[in-house]
Design a protein around this motif. Structure first.
Motif, PDB file in Angstrom:
ATOM      1  N   GLU B 225       0.765  -1.147  -0.191  1.00 14.21           N
ATOM      2  CA  GLU B 225       0.069  -0.027  -0.024  1.00 14.21           C
ATOM      3  C   GLU B 225       0.967   1.177  -0.003  1.00 14.21           C
ATOM      4  OE1 GLU B 225      -2.054   1.030   3.587  1.00 14.21           O
ATOM      5  OE2 GLU B 225      -4.085   1.258   2.151  1.00 14.21           O
ATOM      6  N   TYR B 227       0.653   5.124   0.865  1.00 20.55           N
ATOM      7  CA  TYR B 227      -0.014   5.862   1.605  1.00 20.55           C
ATOM      8  C   TYR B 227       0.841   6.907   1.891  1.00 20.55           C
ATOM      9  CZ  TYR B 227      -4.052   7.654   4.143  1.00 20.55           C
ATOM     10  OH  TYR B 227      -5.290   8.308   4.683  1.00 20.55           O
ATOM     11  N   PHE B 321      -2.585   1.030  -4.080  1.00 21.71           N
ATOM     12  CA  PHE B 321      -1.978  -0.186  -3.916  1.00 21.71           C
ATOM     13  C   PHE B 321      -1.003  -0.287  -5.042  1.00 21.71           C
ATOM     14  CE2 PHE B 321      -5.403  -1.084  -1.225  1.00 21.71           C
ATOM     15  CZ  PHE B 321      -4.470  -1.971  -0.232  1.00 21.71           C
TER      16      PHE B 321
END
Lengths: 458, 507
Positions: B225, B227, B321
């Motif tokens: 991921e 982020y 992702f």
């Protein structure tokens, strides 16, 4: 709350009024042996006296410069009262002294020796003087965000304290040399107990109008000795007292400060009706050696500009509040310390006046009182009338101008019942009649033992 | 009698003196209500927000300075290609054949293929087993392997009695195939033939030299991921002008490799949109340099940026992702053979570097600050918050402070709206030049009186404040600006309180 505030202001107004004590009334009340201490040539009107601790009373005066109770509490026609502290503060001087003086005889003996009069006395004396800038009162009353202070330096320069306590052991002798001249002298050994004086005081607070950052700047120099030196040393060094040894510490600090002084007096009689007199009192010094220290702070400037968030994003911050910052500030002030003895002079008092016996039992008098202390000179003028009633009562009334006040009415009397003499003296009766408007408060009261009265002496 | 008179007169005087006192002036019941209204200004908070403070929360190690230039560098995954996984020596076994003595007999080593041509193998383990069958008498035989030599360059010899089996370790032996074959001969005091079956098992190598071409090598598929700003709970829109995927390769494989990013993509879990990393038509990506022939690693750097990738679309405030299946092609253009060691590998360290040059719009940073304004509101007549900002960032900033209770929950008014202590106090962006670099900071000072009585009444319950700083680059977020290391935002918050202290409060 209402009563508390009022009492507080009444006390403050008493503190914020008047000047140092001059004993203008006692000077004429020769029936009281205490008047002898103001002019050694003024022989008491008795063949002997005895002053005892406690019984023979004490002297106390509260003096200040500033507003009166009536300035702060204004009485309306409907008998309601308005609090006008703003108006009261406006009447203060730039620097206002608040002083408290006391004297208490521990022992006093005097007796005739032919043409002379010998005396011995032990007396403890204390004086304290606080100097408060007008801006400090304004700052507290208005707040730092008032337009008077926002963006400017609130100047507290001169804020300070002057405190001294000592015990005097006096040996006096006065003699009528002929019908015209009487001369007197008194030699005193002085033992100092406490001394504290702010010799330099420069303090200011500035508030930045853009971000309200508060900057405290200043420099202090403090001289202390004796018990006061011990206290100041403990306070400024943040090391506290060693209470286990407090007795020895106080005894050591309260002794070892030696000094001496001399009082001189003269009376000259032109004839039976007219006479002149003058005296110089407390011409002397004390060498302060025990716990003597002079502390001088380095010029400091400290700005508190809020709690610092060191990392906005993570929320980490320093937790030092404004109180914490002040604590840090005071602890960070560095003092240069000089542990050396120093010498101070006493307030020198000079009386000079004249008497005119207008009636066989009535005298008119005029006197000027001058005080020189610590580079400051003060003067006052008094007109009085003194009445003698046989050999048991002497009373005096006077009007005086002193301490920025021309509304001072003094009164005093002695009354004898056998050897027991009651005396009461004040330089300002108005303080008791109109305390709300008074500018001076002063009282002597006590009981003496006097023997062989002769009030008809000139 | 005279004494009595005098005494009485004196007493009368004292009584009269006391009678003169105006008792009305001291009748405290008649004092009119009076309040004390001092104005106090108190500095509350200060913050000097530098680049590190502002962006460091994403990852305290992410902020990197190069001179005045500032980048956020996120350390990504490290992947590794192990040659041990690529080269496997198979067991070799010849059929049982009849061979004549003193005749070179080739044994085929199945290492060479159409892609790989082996020149030598230095073995670390392995054994050779020879099984013989009697063809008459039990002759004493010596098997000599011409292309298998020990460390002293001596050919491998195995003595065996015909009809028996013999096993020998191949430790520290080298196989140097002759045209892809290993040759051996049999010598005996007699003449004739024998039946022999030869096998080499458990072979492993220290190094292999040859011309290699393994074809396309793929690492296992993986994903993670991405982020970037989750730690500051930021929201809004951000556009980095030229994000960089920086790959540091440490290659100890003695072959140059071409990295393959064609199977790397980002997927937005909210929209399911997929963006490939590489712009295929114009992608120019450096090769990974070959390791040394002695097995030492050689570093090389591969850089993907806006010129050869779609990285700009990968950078957003919302999580994405990253799916990848990295691949490699052999790049062996040299005429000299390459040597591959057993433990050689190619490690790729991938960092995402965000040079702080770009645009933001309504980029919001959140923070929680301690606060305790007062516990007794009756003492306050007026309340004003003073803000002072000296903004050295090219970002218009709006600061909002919301009240939070002791549980750090936002406090709400009766109508459900949040309680706002400070509402969007505006700080203008610093001035920038044509390159988006700040030339002069901007100072803004403002007074913000708190007039909402409901909020004022709730102040004692407020234990924390949620500070929201919303930032937008100049021209409503359309200008591209640079963030440099010396930028600083100075924030000061103070309060001015007018007291309301009743001096005549009845007990």
């Amino acid at each position: 709350m209402r009563k508390l505030a009022s009492v507080l202001i009444l006390v403050l107004s008493l503190f914020l009024n008047g000047t140092a004590q001059q004993d203008l009334t006692l000077y004429e009340l020769r029936a009281a042996p205490q008047s002898h201490s103001l002019n050694p040539s003024k022989i008491p009107l008795c063949t002997g006296y005895l002053l005892l601790p406690g019984i023979s009373g004490a002297y106390a005066s509260i003096n200040s410069e500033g507003f009166t109770y009536a300035d702060a509490f204004q009485l309306n026609s409907d008998k309601t009262i308005d609090i006008k502290l703003n108006d009261a503060i406006e009447k203060m001087k730039d620097l206002n002294n608040i002083s408290f003086d006391f004297k208490a005889p521990i022992l006093g003996v005097g007796f005739r020796m032919g043409a002379g009069f010998a005396s011995f006395g032990i007396e403890t004396k204390g004086s304290s003087r606080f100097t408060i800038p007008k801006t400090l009162a304004e700052f507290i009353w208005l707040g730092n965000a008032d337009e008077k202070f926002l963006g400017k330096r609130a100047n507290f320069d001169g804020l300070g304290i002057d405190l001294m306590q000592y015990t005097a052991f006096a040996f006096g002798y006065a003699r009528d040399f002929d019908e015209k001249w009487t001369l007197g002298i008194k030699a005193k050994y002085l033992s100092g107990q406490a001394f504290l004086r702010t010799t330099k005081s420069s303090i200011g607070i500035s508030t930045n109008p853009e971000n309200y950052a508060i900057t405290l700047d200043g420099q202090l120099q403090i001289q202390s000795a004796g018990v006061a030196g011990l206290v100041i040393d403990s306070l400024l060094n943040f090391n506290g007292f060693n209470f286990g040894d407090i007795g020895n510490q106080l005894t050591t600090a309260g002794s070892g400060n030696h000094g001496g002084a001399i009082d001189l007096g003269a009376t000259y009689r032109i004839n039976e009706k007219i006479s002149f007199n003058a005296s110089v009192i407390d011409l002397g010094f004390i060498n302060w050696a025990a716990s003597a220290v002079t502390k001088t702070s380095k010029p400091a400037s400290y700005t508190y500009d809020g709690i610092a968030i060191t990392d906005v994003a993570s929320g980490k911050d320093e937790t030092e509040s404004i109180i914490g910052s002040l604590d840090t500030l005071f602890k960070s002030i560095e003092f240069d310390e000089k542990q050396e003895s120093f010498t101070t002079t006493l307030p020198i008092k000079i009386y000079a006046g004249g008497n005119y016996r207008i009636l066989p039992k009535t005298d008119l008098s005029i006197i000027t009182y001058n005080e020189l202390y610590n580079g400051r000179f003060k003067t006052s003028l008094r007109f009085g009338v003194t009445q003698r009633v046989r050999n048991f009562l002497m009373a005096t009334l006077n009007y005086s101008v002193y301490g920025n006040s021309a509304a001072n009415l003094g009164a005093g009397f002695t009354i004898n019942a056998g050897p027991v003499q009651l005396y009461t003296v004040t330089d300002n009766v108005i303080a008791f009649m109109l305390p709300e408007k008074s500018k001076n408060f002063h009282l002597r009261i006590g009981i003496n033992l006097t023997f062989g009265h002769n009030f008809s002496q000139n | 009698m005279k004494t009595l008179k005098s005494t009485l007169t004196l007493t009368l005087l004292i009584v009269l003196t006391n009678a003169c006192i105006n008792k009305d002036h001291f009748d405290f019941k008649n004092i009119n209500d009076t309040s004390w209204n001092p104005k106090f200004a108190i500095p509350l908070l200060k913050a000097n927000v530098g680049v590190y403070n502002l962006f460091g929360a994403t990852d305290s190690n992410a902020v990197s300075f190069n001179g005045k230039d500032v980048s956020l560098i996120y350390q990504g995954k490290t992947v590794s290609l192990q040659m041990d996984d690529i080269i496997n020596l198979q067991d070799i076994s010849t059929p049982d054949v009849q061979v004549g003595y003193s005749t070179p007999n080739p044994i085929r080593i199945p290492l060479d293929s159409s892609l790989n041509k082996i020149e030598s193998i230095h073995l670390s383990t392995g054994k050779m087993t020879i099984n013989t069958r009697i063809q008459g008498t039990a002759d004493q035989l010596i098997f000599t392997f011409l292309d298998i030599k020990d460390d002293n360059n001596r050919e491998l010899e195995i003595q065996i009695t015909e009809g028996q089996s013999e096993t020998t370790s191949l430790l520290n032996h080298s196989i140097i195939p002759d045209n892809g074959s290993v040759r051996f001969s049999i010598t005996s005091l007699s003449t004739g033939t024998c039946n022999a079956q030869i096998s080499m098992t458990g072979l492993d190598f220290k190094s292999v030299t040859g011309d290699f071409n393994f074809g396309e090598i793929r690492l296992p598929k993986d994903s993670f991921e991405l982020y970037l700003f989750q730690n500051i709970a930021a929201k809004g829109d951000i556009s980095i002008n030229n994000p960089i995927l920086s790959i540091k390769a440490k290659n100890s494989i003695g072959i140059a490799l071409e990295p393959l990013f064609d199977r790397v993509e980002s997927r937005n879990p909210a929209s399911d949109d997929v963006t490939p990393l590489i712009i295929k038509a114009s992608s120019t990506i450096n090769d990974i340099k070959a390791g040394t022939q002695t097995g030492n690693a050689v570093e090389s750097e591969i850089r993907l940026d806006k010129s050869n990738s779609n990285l700009r679309d990968f950078v957003s405030l919302s999580p994405k992702f990253l799916n990848y299946e990295l691949g490699f092609n052999i790049k062996n253009n040299s005429s000299t053979p390459s040597t591959i060691f057993k433990n050689s590998s190619c490690e790729l360290e991938m960092d995402i570097e965000l040079p702080l040059e770009g645009r933001v719009s309504a980029f919001e940073v959140l923070d929680t600050i301690d606060m305790q304004v007062t516990s007794d509101l009756t003492l306050i007549k007026e309340f004003l918050i003073k803000t002072y900002t000296n903004n050295g960032f090219p970002l218009d900033t709006k600061i909002t402070i919301l009240l939070m209770d002791e549980n750090r929950q936002l406090m709400r008014k009766e109508d459900g709206s949040v309680m706002i202590l400070l509402d969007k106090v505006f700080t203008a962006a610093a001035q920038v030049d044509g390159d988006g670099i700040v030339t002069q900071s901007t100072i803004v000072s403002s007074d913000n009186p708190l007039l909402d009585e409901e909020i004022l009444a709730s102040l004692p319950l407020a234990k924390y404040g949620q500070m929201r700083a919303s930032m937008t680059t100049t021209n409503d977020g359309n200008d591209v600006v640079k963030i440099q290391s010396d930028y600083n935002l100075e924030v000061r918050v103070g309060v001015k309180v007018t007291g309301n202290i009743n001096l005549t409060e009845k007990e």
